[in-house]
Design an enzyme around this catalytic site. Structure first.
Site, PDB file in Angstrom:
ATOM      1  N   HIS A 130       8.216  -3.922  -2.860  1.00 27.49           N
ATOM      2  CA  HIS A 130       7.760  -2.487  -2.984  1.00 27.49           C
ATOM      3  C   HIS A 130       8.568  -1.343  -1.603  1.00 27.49           C
ATOM      4  CE1 HIS A 130       4.445   1.018  -3.062  1.00 27.49           C
ATOM      5  NE2 HIS A 130       5.402   1.187  -1.937  1.00 27.49           N
ATOM      6  N   GLU A 131       8.147  -2.391  -0.342  1.00 26.11           N
ATOM      7  CA  GLU A 131       8.643  -1.358   0.813  1.00 26.11           C
ATOM      8  C   GLU A 131      10.088  -1.622   0.851  1.00 26.11           C
ATOM      9  OE1 GLU A 131       6.892   0.406   2.064  1.00 26.11           O
ATOM     10  OE2 GLU A 131       5.197  -0.876   1.821  1.00 26.11           O
ATOM     11  N   HIS A 183      16.164   3.465  -1.745  1.00 28.75           N
ATOM     12  CA  HIS A 183      16.077   4.833  -1.449  1.00 28.75           C
ATOM     13  C   HIS A 183      16.663   5.491  -0.520  1.00 28.75           C
ATOM     14  CE1 HIS A 183      13.147   9.093  -3.648  1.00 28.75           C
ATOM     15  NE2 HIS A 183      14.606   9.069  -3.447  1.00 28.75           N
ATOM     16  N   HIS A 202      11.660   1.208  -1.500  1.00 26.62           N
ATOM     17  CA  HIS A 202      11.648   2.745  -0.261  1.00 26.62           C
ATOM     18  C   HIS A 202      12.727   2.743   0.366  1.00 26.62           C
ATOM     19  CE1 HIS A 202       7.092   5.014  -1.541  1.00 26.62           C
ATOM     20  NE2 HIS A 202       6.835   3.748  -0.675  1.00 26.62           N
TER      21      HIS A 202
END
Length: 681
Positions: A470-471, A477, A474
């Site tokens: 998940h991190e 991105h 980010h």
């Protein structure tokens, strides 16, 4: 300036020189950067002919970038290596920065200059990124109170400063309360049921403080181990009570770090600020930077999910209660029993135990599997570099390359420790920049896993594996942006209810067999995850999906309604709303002394105020985006390339919905989200 003598916070080289950073450097660095920024503003306004983007806008974006470069390591160290000196330096700098930005946002001369640039005959010739920078800046002026007259202008600035201080103090109180609570046990008698890996961690925690036996804390690895595995029900309740009353007026530390007054002040100030800008509530104001446009749109979305999830959650709760009464001798299931009973039920139903999976997820192997996935989907090569200075021996720097050229980098800080904020997050260290084409974007990736014990690498729970992915989503991105204006590049400027798309999207790959074959290898034997164990994982994938979803809906509705319905003068603007939401949504009610909200940093200290619903909103996007991979070869490089170009690369140069449609070929649908939770018809 020589890097040997200059303030390292003013050094614009690629990476912060963390070993040389000291709290006493912060004030001078921030003061200098602010002086440079003010000088740029004066120069622009003194030149009446500066009506083009390059002369009126770009210089201020450059000044903002230099200021962010200097403050980023200060903010980060405050979160991961907090000391009284760093805390004071951070708060002092935060006050100065908040006051400056509040003043800048209300600068009418600057606002009028930006408006003039946007209205020039050649404005349409600006690039999409330049147009987005202008639009974002003009919106920030309006949301910063540029149109206000006195005394509202001064009051709005005062509110901004007070909110920044209160929110920082809120997070510090949670960290202090978490660090302050400990329970020392001389023997393992009360720790029956805990796996050896957890016991080893508790022994090493005791040894680190020159104690014998075992040391229990409220750090996530210890807390979760006790709640999930400890057979001693009183011990589970002890930790539950300490954890769920942190920084409050209840529990073992009642009143010592109480966030209650801060919460009331934060809500009052947010509501007042929204009113000054002409909004009915802080929730209305929040939507000015989101995909959702009206509060009712958010409420309808959340209530629609409640209708889908709550029947499943009720059935799951009833089955768990029956199991706990029949098999565990727990006729009344209390909140501190839920994780313990659920783990036993999962073992019974699926022959699946978290501890059985952990040996297959050593952190180095998980990282390699993640890196291999990024290579296959996006053509990236990732390697560790040991020549980049960090702030702790647990932290390592990794470089991302493409076609033999360095593309980006990130710091990984994986383990829980004292003076480190709990949870997991990604933050910006260095942005891609139009002002320095050689500079690489760099991210901070922070988790709070249990550290290695017994000479073996750290072993992750499967939930922690998905957290890491998940991190990293980010991080991708931020790091894979092709936009060189930090304001609208990477995660900058992206609607907040879409910013979770890449992170939640990447989690899905943790369930794919080919991905698991690369990262799920036994720590001792190197054996890949057995197919029978994988099938049991899949069988249990949707276990308690309803309970998990109603919990997220509880958080989201509480947050949004609390900000939407706030009225000045309320005696308690928090817990009456929370109780109402729980009566509507929750299927397991906590005790009256539960003070969960007192440590809810996402909304009282982070960026999710009146926006926690964003996790679920973005999950609609992420589940549908992943479905595009599932409909083909799930590791299809061509689909990965399209996702990278249409979602990751474009930042906020266009609305998030346009980016999604460009990737998916249509607007998002709800069905993939329901399928991902096992709730589809």
């Amino acid at each position: 300036m020589s890097p040997d003598t200059a303030n390292p916070l003013l050094d614009d080289r690629q990476w912060p020189d963390f070993p040389r950073l000291a709290a006493e450097q912060v004030d001078a660095a921030v003061t200098q950067r602010l002086a440079e920024y003010r000088q740029r503003v004066e120069q622009i306004l003194a030149d009446s002919t500066a009506l083009d983007f390059d002369r009126a806008v770009a210089p201020l974006e450059a000044a903002a970038d230099r200021l962010a470069r200097s403050f980023s390591p200060v903010s980060h160290l405050h979160s991961v290596a907090d000391t009284p000196a760093w805390r004071q330096a951070y708060l002092t700098a935060l006050d100065a920065l908040t006051a400056f930005h509040a003043e800048l946002a209300q600068h009418r001369g600057l606002y009028e200059r930006f408006e003039a640039v946007s209205q020039q005959p050649d404005a349409d010739s600006h690039s999409a990124a330049e147009r987005a920078v202008l639009a974002d800046a003009l919106r920030d002026f309006r949301l910063g109170g540029v149109a206000l007259d006195e005394p509202a202008r001064s009051r709005f600035r005062q509110i901004s400063t007070e909110l920044a201080r209160l929110q920082a103090e809120f997070e510090q109180a949670v960290t202090d309360a978490t660090d302050a609570w400990q329970l020392h046990l001389e023997t393992s008698e009360r720790l029956q049921g805990l796996p050896e890996s957890a016991l080893a961690g508790l022994r090493e925690a005791a040894q680190a403080q020159s104690l014998s036996g075992y040391l229990l804390t409220l750090k996530a690895p210890c807390y979760l181990a006790i709640m999930t595995h400890a057979q001693d029900r009183d011990l589970r309740r002890t930790l539950y009570e300490a954890y769920q009353t942190r920084a409050s007026d209840q529990g073992p530390q009642a009143g010592q770090y109480d966030n209650g007054p801060r919460m009331a002040q934060i809500l009052a100030l947010r509501h007042e600020a929204a009113g000054l800008l002409g909004y009915d509530s802080a929730a209305h104001l929040s939507l000015a930077t989101k995909m959702a446009r009206e509060p009712q749109e958010v409420l309808d979305f959340l209530h629609g999910l409640v209708a889908k999830a709550r029947p499943a959650a009720l059935a799951e709760r009833d089955q768990l209660q029956q199991f706990a009464a029949a098999e565990l001798g727990l006729p009344q299931l209390e909140p501190w029993d839920v994780a313990f009973a659920a783990e036993r039920q999962k073992e019974r139903l699926f022959e699946l135990r978290d501890e059985e999976l952990k040996p297959y997820f050593p952190l180095p192997q998980v990282l390699q599997g993640l890196f291999d996935l990024c290579d296959e989907l996006f053509g990236l090569q990732i390697r560790r570099r040991d020549d980049v200075p960090t702030w702790h021996s647990d932290v390592h720097y990794y470089e991302i390359s493409e076609g033999g050229s360095a593309r980006a980098g990130f710091y990984l800080d994986p383990f829980a420790r004292q003076a480190k904020r709990g949870g997991a997050w990604m933050d910006v260290c260095v942005s891609r920049s139009a002002f320095d084409q050689q500079r690489l974007p760099v991210a901070y990736l922070t988790c709070n896993f249990a550290p290695p014990t017994g000479g073996k690498p750290a072993l992750l729970l499967f939930d922690e594996v998905t957290t890491l992915f998940h991190e990293f989503g980010h991080g991708l991105h931020h790091m894979l942006t092709e936009v060189s204006w930090p304001r609208v590049g990477g995660i900058g400027g992206v609607e907040w209810d879409a910013v979770e798309l890449p992170s939640q999207f990447l989690e899905n790959f943790c369930w794919e067999r080919r991905v698991l074959d690369r990262m799920a290898r036994h720590v001792d034997t190197g054996e890949v995850l057995p197919q029978a164990l994988y099938e049991r994982m899949l069988a249990g994938r949707h276990y308690h999906a309803g309970l998990w979803l109603v919990r997220q809906l509880e958080f989201a509705l509480f947050d949004f309604r609390m900000h939407l319905e706030y009225q000045p003068g309320q005696v308690d603007p928090v817990y009456p709303v929370l109780r109402q939401v729980r009566e509507e949504v929750a299927v397991i009610q906590p005790p009256s002394w539960n003070r969960f909200a007192h440590a809810f940093g996402h909304i009282f200290a982070g960026g999710y105020a009146a926006g926690y619903y964003s996790y679920l909103w973005a999950e609609v996007l992420s589940a549908d985006a992943f479905a595009a991979f599932s409909e083909r070869d799930v590791l299809d490089p061509a689909t990965g390339s399209r996702f990278r170009q249409e979602i990751l690369a474009v930042g906020a140069t266009r609305p998030a919905l346009e980016s999604f449609v460009a990737f998916r070929g249509r607007e998002p649908e709800l069905e993939p989200l329901l399928r991902s939770h096992g709730l589809a018809a």
